[in-house]
Structure formats: C-alpha cells, structure tokens
Design an enzyme around this catalytic site. Structure first.
Site, PDB file in Angstrom:
ATOM      1  N   ASP A 176      -2.323  10.617  -2.640  1.00 53.67           N
ATOM      2  CA  ASP A 176      -2.674   9.489  -3.510  1.00 53.67           C
ATOM      3  C   ASP A 176      -3.044   9.924  -4.922  1.00 53.67           C
ATOM      4  OD1 ASP A 176      -3.231   8.396  -0.618  1.00 53.67           O
ATOM      5  OD2 ASP A 176      -2.878   6.708  -1.970  1.00 53.67           O
TER       6      ASP A 176
ATOM      7  N   ASN B  28      -5.777  12.104  -0.008  1.00 50.38           N
ATOM      8  CA  ASN B  28      -4.851  11.325   0.817  1.00 50.38           C
ATOM      9  C   ASN B  28      -5.694  10.585   1.855  1.00 50.38           C
ATOM     10  OD1 ASN B  28      -2.101  10.560   1.466  1.00 50.38           O
ATOM     11  ND2 ASN B  28      -2.317  11.733   3.338  1.00 50.38           N
ATOM     12  N   LYS B  29      -5.028   9.815   2.681  1.00 50.48           N
ATOM     13  CA  LYS B  29      -5.707   8.977   3.666  1.00 50.48           C
ATOM     14  C   LYS B  29      -6.779   9.725   4.442  1.00 50.48           C
ATOM     15  CE  LYS B  29      -5.397   5.542   4.123  1.00 50.48           C
ATOM     16  NZ  LYS B  29      -6.417   4.656   3.484  1.00 50.48           N
TER      17      LYS B  29
ATOM     18  N   ARG C 277       0.861  -1.186   0.000  1.00 49.43           N
ATOM     19  CA  ARG C 277       0.000   0.000   0.000  1.00 49.43           C
ATOM     20  C   ARG C 277       0.889   1.225   0.000  1.00 49.43           C
ATOM     21  NH1 ARG C 277       2.265   2.222   3.666  1.00 49.43           N
ATOM     22  NH2 ARG C 277       0.624   3.769   3.657  1.00 49.43           N
ATOM     23  N   GLY C 278       0.236   2.392  -0.137  1.00 51.85           N
ATOM     24  CA  GLY C 278       1.006   3.625  -0.343  1.00 51.85           C
ATOM     25  C   GLY C 278       1.096   3.811  -1.852  1.00 51.85           C
ATOM     26  N   ALA C 279       0.713   5.010  -2.319  1.00 53.29           N
ATOM     27  CA  ALA C 279       0.545   5.200  -3.763  1.00 53.29           C
ATOM     28  C   ALA C 279       1.760   4.763  -4.609  1.00 53.29           C
ATOM     29  CB  ALA C 279       0.163   6.655  -4.030  1.00 53.29           C
TER      30      ALA C 279
ATOM     31  N   ARG D 247      -7.814  -1.005  -6.669  1.00 49.55           N
ATOM     32  CA  ARG D 247      -8.133   0.161  -5.827  1.00 49.55           C
ATOM     33  C   ARG D 247      -8.270   1.379  -6.750  1.00 49.55           C
ATOM     34  NH1 ARG D 247      -4.415   1.019  -0.676  1.00 49.55           N
ATOM     35  NH2 ARG D 247      -6.320   1.992   0.126  1.00 49.55           N
TER      36      ARG D 247
ATOM     37  N   GLN E 130      -2.409   2.903   9.876  1.00 46.89           N
ATOM     38  CA  GLN E 130      -1.120   2.990   9.176  1.00 46.89           C
ATOM     39  C   GLN E 130      -0.115   3.835   9.964  1.00 46.89           C
ATOM     40  OE1 GLN E 130      -4.084   3.331   7.693  1.00 46.89           O
ATOM     41  NE2 GLN E 130      -4.080   2.608   5.587  1.00 46.89           N
TER      42      GLN E 130
END
Ligand code: MRU
Length: 349
Positions: free
Chosen positions: A238, A248-249, A47-49, A90, A197
């Site tokens: 993201d 973003n998150k 995960r993480g762009a 995703r 996270q």
C-alpha cells in the site's frame, strides 16, 4: 483470468464493482458525487491501492464535471474541495494522494483553457492513470514470473489481484501469466482477518480463473510453510517507504517473519505509484485504524466478544525491509540495499 474490472467508466457513468458484496454478488454501483466516492473508498467497496487511485481520479472528475462556470477560480475551488474530501477517505495507500495530485497538476497546467476543455482533459488524465496501471501490472507479471518456477507453491495474503488494480493485479499478475503458460502453481490464500479479502476476493478470483488455490486461515500459514508446501510468498503493497519498509494488509509482516524463519523468499509487489520516496521509513507511514466491530461483529449472527471489550484494529502493518527478499516494480525486480536501489528505479525515467 476473470474479465471483471473494479472501476469502469462507460457511457459517461463511473461504475464501481461493490467488493463488499463479493463473493456472493457481482454488482456495480454508480458514483456521481464526491460524497459517494468518499464513501465507496472508506467502506472498501473499491479497495486495493492501485484501484483506489484509479477510482479516486475518476471520482474527482465526476465530482466536478457538472460545475457550471466559466471562471477558472470558481472551478478550482470546487475541484479542491472534492480533492480534499476524497483524499481523506483512507490514509495508508499512497496511490490515493498520488492520483489526486496528478489530477491537480493536470488542472493547473490547463488554467488558461476553457472549462469545457479542462473537464475533457481531466477525464483523459483519469483514463491515462487507469491504462498506465494496467500496463504496470502486466509488466510486474512478467518480472514476477522470472522469480518463480513451474509447480511452485505460492502463499499470498490479502488481495492484490485483478480487482485491486485496473487489471491483472500486482502480486497475482505472475500467477495469472503463469497459469496461461502452464506453470501449474499451487496458491495458498490466507483468509486475511478481519475483513477476509483473501477468502472473499483472492480465493474467489483465482478459483473462478481456474487457478489451483487453497484457502487457509491466517494462523495456518506457519504449518503450510513447515510442511514444505510454500516456495515463495508474494504480496502487494500500500505504501513503500524510501528505505524499503512496506505497508500492506494487517498480518503481512507476520507472514514475512515466518518466511524468513523457513528460508522462503518473500516478494513484495509495488508499482512506482505505491513507492513513496518522500516517506523515509515505515515509522512515518500512517496506519489506518478501523472500527473494532469488524473483528467481533461483522461476519457473525451474534457478537463474538463480551460487550464493551477494548479492541485494536489496525488495517495495515509495516514489513521491515530486512524481511523483503525483492521488490517487484513495473520497471524490474529491485534487490537490497533498497535505500539506493529504489531511487534508481525513479532515475530510470
Ligand atoms: O484494505 P484493503 O483491502 O484496501 O487492503 C489492500 C491491500 O493491503 C493490498 O495488498 C494492497 O493494496 C495491494 S493491492 C494491489
């Protein structure tokens, strides 16, 4: 900085650090099919762009490397089927479609070549995407550090660190560089509900690297700012739209609003692979919706909500451009007006 890569291609094996097991276990899983890479991205094992983009590129390669044919069209059909499946894992981080498009462009450039050569070149392209990301993160570290001073308190949300990228991270890159250079930052890591996270990944990697990190609940960001402990906010991204709105998150936009109220600069780190000029504003960014069980079940021995209660679980939110003091890219620090200045970043070549 810790020496651990989220995506490894070694001895012809694609290995992903299973981030769902952190911080308790460091285990790699091997990926060899399109279904496996789809599952790994969907379940946030990777995960993480930027790391999603890198993993998808290698994942696409390993999904087609055993296709036995001499015919380009047959190979291409298999490639496109894998690309479509992986691309649907995703929706929000643009790095996923960006990396897959790059792989397809490479394939189309090579259509006259032997399938063996094509496969080799696809692997080389995935490798290139990984190395470019590492270089971009290193550059963002230098640009980001120019915005910070020794001894500063920096608040971050989610995880935009080394395990969210090929290496260094985006918004944690200046923290690591500063750490090497004796800046003595004090980092506040929001735990980042519901998937934690910040607690499981950011606190883990910074703590392991010897950075001064304090874990807080998301609801504590305001008091920490009011106490005067935060000099800057640094977060990842993201997908950044052409007008500078940045997804973003979930929870990031609330932190940005708080930062504005307390007069704290809010920096969003976005490599050019995360900037999507084809999306005019944040309104057009698709926000991933996830299962409500992540809110009330995932981390608890018993359900922490009445059975049957409605849930709303968006994985991301959009921070309006007006709250973003500057965007840090690998090409430099971009300031408003973003509509104009983000375009210039791409014109630089
Ligand atoms: O759902 P995740 O863990 O993939 O979300 C990650 C983030 O929101 C990060 O901040 C973003 O991808 C930037 S990573 C360098």
């Amino acid at each position: 900085m810790i020496d651990i890569a989220p995506v490894l291609y070694k001895d012809e094996k694609l290995l992903l650090l299973d981030q769902t097991l952190l911080p308790n276990e460091e285990r790699y899983l091997e990926i060899s099919t399109k279904e496996e890479i789809w599952e790994a991205i969907k379940s946030l094992r990777v995960r993480g762009a930027p790391a999603i983009g890198v993993a998808a590129a290698y994942g696409l390669y390993v999904s087609v490397r055993d296709v036995e044919t001499k015919m380009f069209d047959v190979f291409k059909d298999e490639f496109c089927a894998a690309k479509e499946l992986i691309g649907g894992a995703r929706p929000t981080a643009v790095n996923l479609s960006w990396a897959l498009e790059r792989m397809e462009n490479k394939l189309m450039e090579l259509q006259e070549r032997h399938i063996y050569d094509i496969k080799e070149q696809l692997l080389a392209e995935a490798e290139k995407i990984r190395i470019e990301d590492e270089d971009a993160c290193r550059a963002m570290g230098e640009h980001g550090l120019s915005l910070l001073a020794p001894g500063m308190g920096v608040l971050t949300h989610c995880n935009a660190g080394t395990i969210a990228t090929s290496k260094y991270g985006t918004c944690l890159a200046p923290i690591y560089l500063g750490h090497e250079r004796g800046y003595n930052f004090r980092v506040f890591a929001d735990e980042t509900r519901p998937l934690l996270q910040g607690a499981r990944l950011t606190a883990w990697e910074l703590f392991k690297a010897g950075v001064d990190v304090t874990l807080i609940c998301d609801s504590m960001a305001s008091i920490v700012m009011k106490n005067g402990w935060v000099d800057a906010v640094a977060v990842g991204c993201d997908r950044m739209a052409a007008n500078g709105d940045g997804a973003n998150k979930i929870g990031t936009s609330g932190v940005a609003v708080l930062a504005k109220e307390y007069g704290i600069p809010f920096y969003m780190f976005a490599p050019t692979s995360t900037i999507d000029l084809a999306t005019p504003s944040g309104r057009e960014i698709e926000i991933e919706q996830r299962d409500g069980g992540e809110i009330y079940r995932m981390w608890y021995a018993k359900d922490m909500a009445p059975e049957g209660v409605k849930t709303y679980n968006p994985a991301f939110d959009v921070t309006d451009a007006k709250y973003i003091t500057a965007v840090v890219t690998e090409k430099g620090v971009v300031r408003p007006p973003y509509e104009e200045n983000l375009k210039k970043v791409f014109e630089q070549g």
